[in-house]
Enzyme design. Structure first.
Site, mmCIF file in Angstrom:
data_model
loop_
_atom_site.group_PDB
_atom_site.id
_atom_site.type_symbol
_atom_site.label_atom_id
_atom_site.label_comp_id
_atom_site.label_asym_id
_atom_site.label_seq_id
_atom_site.Cartn_x
_atom_site.Cartn_y
_atom_site.Cartn_z
ATOM 1 N N GLU A 1 -62.212 -61.062 44.853
ATOM 2 C CA GLU A 1 -61.252 -61.995 45.448
ATOM 3 C C GLU A 1 -59.941 -61.269 45.705
ATOM 4 O O GLU A 1 -59.419 -60.572 44.837
ATOM 5 C CB GLU A 1 -61.009 -63.177 44.510
ATOM 6 N N GLU B 1 -49.978 -66.371 47.029
ATOM 7 C CA GLU B 1 -50.008 -67.601 46.241
ATOM 8 C C GLU B 1 -48.574 -67.959 45.886
ATOM 9 O O GLU B 1 -47.756 -67.077 45.602
ATOM 10 C CB GLU B 1 -50.837 -67.428 44.971
#
Length: 569
Positions: free
Chosen positions: A453, A458
């Site tokens: 990932e 974020e």
């Protein structure tokens, strides 16, 4: 001097001295009692009457030393071969303790100390305990232990540490999670606190260099100051007037200490590779204790260490590296050929030739305890006025209190190596958790984290304007240490370009073309590195969850707006 002791009242030929409990260090107690004795000797030698009320000053007695050899049982009376022995001491009228072994004195207010005896074979060692009481009076006792040491450290571990005494280690300040804490015995790196990159730049920490010499000596180049807990530094090293503990945590941020040398050794109690430093030897942040560091993970040029502090309250984590911080701020490969993009020019639903959806609540809130229900409704995801808008809402829907959207290119587009640019304006509000990220195209067959990932961006609404990037692999998943962050000023008000530059040799993250975090695969990744195959792109806004945290009760809705997504090779 407004301390926690009341008064010394002196009259001719008569003393009435009252000393209340004094909560400063042992050094100050010595000063108080020394002053009292000086007053007595100067003021009362010719008096016929003395009335002295000081309380009893008694040397400690009945010293009891307990030695627990690790791994001792009926078949192994001298231990498991690790050479590790836990000592504890107690005595009547004792305020503190010191342990003496091999002419080295170590303070231990709690009366606990662990030694790793590394001489191979069966040997007898003598450890002396000095119990210190009021007025500095002390008593001592010794104990002998017969201990078996069979551990021979792996050659690659010794080479990694020493490289023939030519390498210097340092705290990896540029990596998030280089310093942190968690529960004693915890297995999640820096579970409770994980320092962002360069978070402790104002302290005497990042310039330190640690050298493990082949002759068993440890050299700590301090650049003149160190960082550590004031309470234990006061006991072990002595108080200072050159630095003042900070208000938040009572830490000396720049306690004066010049370069020093001590010794290092390796053992493996319970099968865990452990690095022990003698005396005051430490790395990064002084917390006293046993000065033993479990090697939680290691590669040729990096290691993650864990140690327990002096009062057994926390485990502290450190990431050390031998690589010097990169001098430039450039990516290794520049990708300029545009191979895929969405400019979001056509109003309506996202282009079905480029995007598909995740819907519902997923397993355990998509694995993160999230609170939203993902839909494909225009209320939650729509293209209009030249941009994609993903809206998180507070509303009752399918038994959930929040809705949002998550779109992805899975099954429609994937790529290996290249650069992704996403120009976006982020939502705001406590509990919002927008993300721009990628997963391996083999996700459905191998699962996570084997698929790999890459988190391009974020943002946590409860920590506004701090944007982070991360990678998750089988070597570091969940609360990964492979994370970097940057603080901006206006993520919810202005568009920024969030980018990843992914090559065979490194993965770099940028904002507005400013590089702020780079990860290069190391030895630990050799058999688990997933980033040599296709990944697909995901855009979403989550609510709450493991990273998003508490959702503001006043939250109604907020939008992540994306101007374009572009992929270059």
């Amino acid at each position: 001097m407004a301390e926690n002791w009341s008064q010394i009242r002196i009259q001719p030929c008569e003393f009435h001295i009252t000393v209340k409990k004094y909560n400063k260090s042992l050094h100050m107690k010595h000063i108080i009692y020394s002053s009292i004795f000086l007053l007595l000797s100067l003021g009362c030698y010719s008096c016929q009457e003395e009335d002295i009320s000081v309380g009893e000053i008694i040397a400690p007695s009945n010293i009891l030393i307990t030695a627990s050899i690790v791994g001792t049982d009926a078949d192994n009376p001298y231990g498991d071969g690790s050479g590790t022995v836990h000592f504890s001491a107690e005595a009547d009228n004792a305020l503190s303790y010191q342990f003496v072994y091999n002419d080295e004195v170590v303070a231990s207010p709690s009366g606990a100390k662990t030694y790793n005896f590394s001489n191979t074979g069966l040997h007898t060692y003598t450890v002396t305990v000095v119990a210190i009481g009021t007025g500095g009076l002390s008593s001592s006792a010794s104990v002998e232990v017969e201990v078996l040491a069979l551990y021979e450290p792996p050659a690659d571990l010794v080479t990694m540490l020493t490289a023939n005494s030519s390498r210097e280690w340092r705290i990896k300040a540029e990596a998030a999670g280089h310093f942190g804490l968690g529960p004693v015995g915890g297995s999640i790196i820096a579970e409770w606190f994980s320092a962002p990159a360069f978070d402790k730049a104002a302290t005497g920490m990042y310039d330190d260099r640690f050298i493990f010499n082949t002759d068993g000596t440890f050299t700590h180049k301090t650049q003149g100051t160190i960082f550590g807990k004031a309470a234990i530094i006061d006991v072990d090293l002595g108080p200072t007037t050159e630095d003042t503990p900070n208000d938040c945590c009572q830490e000396y941020e720049n306690y004066p200490l010049e370069e020093y040398s001590t010794t290092w050794s390796l053992s493996a109690p319970g099968g865990v590779e452990t690095l022990s430093l003698s005396g005051i030897g430490f790395t990064g942040f002084y917390i006293g204790g046993s000065h033993q560091y479990e090697i939680f993970r290691r590669s040729a040029n990096e290691m993650v260490l864990r140690t327990t502090d002096w009062n057994n309250e926390f485990d502290w984590w450190f990431v050390l590296t031998t690589e010097e911080e990169a001098a430039d701020n450039e990516v290794d490969v520049k990708y300029t050929n545009l191979i895929w993009s969405d400019e979001f020019d056509a109003n309506g639903a996202p282009n079905p030739a480029k995007w598909t959806y995740d819907e519902g609540v997923g397993n355990n809130g998509w694995g993160n305890g999230e609170s939203q229900f993902y839909t494909r409704r225009p209320d939650n995801v729509v293209v209009e006025d030249g941009s994609l808008k993903i809206t998180a809402k507070a509303e009752s829907y399918e038994g959930n209190e929040y809705t949002s959207a998550r779109i992805k290119t899975q099954g429609l587009f994937g790529f290996t190596y290249g650069r992704v640019d996403v120009r976006a304006k982020l939502p705001e509000g406590g509990g919002t958790w927008p993300a721009i990220w990628m997963l391996g195209a083999n996700f459905d067959t191998v699962g996570w984290p084997a698929t790999g990932e890459i988190d391009i961006m974020e943002h946590v609404g409860n920590n506004p304007n701090v944007v982070q990037a991360a990678i998750h692999t089988p070597s570091s998943s969940g609360a990964t240490v492979n994370v970097g962050s940057i603080t901006l000023s206006d993520v919810a008000a202005e568009f920024h370009v969030y980018s990843v530059n992914w090559s065979e040799d490194e993965i770099s993250f940028l904002v507005d073309d400013e590089l702020y975090y780079t990860y290069k695969p190391g030895t630990k990744d050799a058999n688990t590195w997933p980033f040599n195959a296709d990944q697909f792109i995901i855009l979403n806004v989550a609510m709450g969850g493991n990273l998003g945290g508490t959702i503001d009760a006043a939250f109604s809705e907020s939008i992540m707006e994306i101007d374009y997504v572009r992929v270059y090779q």
